[in-house]
Design an enzyme around this catalytic site. Sequence first.
Site, short mmCIF file in Angstrom:
data_model
loop_
_atom_site.label_atom_id
_atom_site.label_comp_id
_atom_site.label_asym_id
_atom_site.label_seq_id
_atom_site.Cartn_x
_atom_site.Cartn_y
_atom_site.Cartn_z
N TYR A 205 0.85 -1.19 0.00
CA TYR A 205 0.00 0.00 0.00
C TYR A 205 0.89 1.25 0.00
O TYR A 205 0.74 2.14 0.83
CB TYR A 205 -0.93 0.03 1.21
CG TYR A 205 -1.69 -1.24 1.48
CD1 TYR A 205 -2.91 -1.50 0.84
CD2 TYR A 205 -1.21 -2.21 2.36
CE1 TYR A 205 -3.62 -2.68 1.08
CE2 TYR A 205 -1.91 -3.38 2.61
CZ TYR A 205 -3.11 -3.61 1.97
OH TYR A 205 -3.81 -4.77 2.22
N ASP B 192 1.07 -0.41 -5.31
CA ASP B 192 -0.17 0.33 -5.05
C ASP B 192 -1.11 0.12 -6.23
O ASP B 192 -0.66 -0.13 -7.36
CB ASP B 192 0.11 1.83 -4.87
CG ASP B 192 -1.02 2.53 -4.12
OD1 ASP B 192 -0.86 2.78 -2.93
OD2 ASP B 192 -2.05 2.80 -4.74
N CYS C 98 -5.00 2.76 10.71
CA CYS C 98 -5.87 3.89 11.03
C CYS C 98 -7.18 3.41 11.65
O CYS C 98 -8.11 4.19 11.81
CB CYS C 98 -6.14 4.73 9.79
SG CYS C 98 -6.91 3.81 8.44
#
Length: 462
Positions: free
Chosen positions: A323, A344, A419
Amino acid sequence: MNKSTKQAKQIRLKRGEVIQLPIRRIGINGEGIGHYQKQVVFVEGAVPGEIVVARVVQVEPKFAKAQLLKVKKKSAYRVEPPCPVYRECGGCQLQHIDRRMQKRLKRELVAESFARYAGLRDVPIGETVTMDEPWSYRNKAQFPLRRVGGQVSMGMFSAASHQLVDASACMVQHPKLNEALYKAKRLVEELGVDIYDERKHRGTLRHLVGRIAFATEEIQLVLVTRTKSFPEEEAFVREVTRRLPQVKSVVLNYNPDKTSLVFGEESRLLWGNEKLIERLGELTFALSARAFFQLNPVQTVRLYDAVKRAARLTGTETVIDAYCGAGTIGLWLASGAKRVIGMDTVPEAVADAKENAKLNGIAHAEYYVGAAETLLPKWIKEGLRPDVIVVDPPRTGLGQPLLQALMRTKVPRLVYVSCNPATLAKDCAQLLKSGYRVAGIEPFDMFPQTAHVEAVCELVQT
């Protein structure tokens, strides 16, 4: 007793019922969480330690939601939100809570997630890394537009609705970015640009997006449109160059779909530099309109330094940057690694990563277009044996193919940047089954005044 009868007995609260309850902790979205007659109740705007009166507005099989009516016992950490549209906007969730309590609550969110989803109650978690100045930290804003009568409205959607709230003076955005977007909106209004109608899926201009480089205060402006062009393009660019000298790039992004996603797949440069140049530490990054880049540059340096500590590089390692976005994490680690490989799904991001490697004179970093879930298992099957893998996935966490590959390959060291503490803990619960051990977790307050918490998790093979 059948399943439906059991579920019906789990929740006895009724919609519209007014209840009094103590608030014990905070939820992943910033709501206060309490119990009423052993039923879990979420109360938006309530602070842990308070006793509140609330009206039940939603009843589900395992929980209820209630609207805060009155605070009977007030927390010492409750403060007056400084933002005038805080309660309507929905962009922030914790402005009513003192910074000291925000710091504690974010660490608790991580700890509770690991206890609940991974069965770990003694996981080593450090103190939340906070900011000295928790305002004006965001480098990017993407605002939807609506036409109301003869005027154009721009802002943030109110929580759980599509009611637009004016956020032109957003306190967590860089002030110069706020100013540029507001002037761009006024220009759109003056020129009579056709505004997108979400309900009818008609019209042209959907969003105004801006990104500012903290190092130079230069701005990239992106117009997201339903059509590939619009009649006022030339006039818009001409006036932007005259009125907004800090704007160095104007891009049109084409998104023809009926979707809640902001960006489409196709972009076209209208004027200026194709990419925005930003600096983090000693590194320089060129950013295209769609490339992912951390939204808080100040905290990003601290976050990446934590990743570097967790990677424990000696100069001999092959590092995978899954990522990878614009290559930021991998390039941050490159000085301590023998080889860096990133991937990505966004072609522009991979092009940025390759350019950024060249910009910084890093020859041992290589980047590929594709999903980590697809490429990494393929490479491992072909014989690649990475020493360190860094993953920074979206909120949904790691895809199952990547998780399975990590569990089969048993990479010596895995650094997971997350996150979302819930998906981090769920993914770790699976990784622990294949011999990984959580060596440490460091929480980061990347987005002060919001309920979001970022974390760097170091996993090693036992």
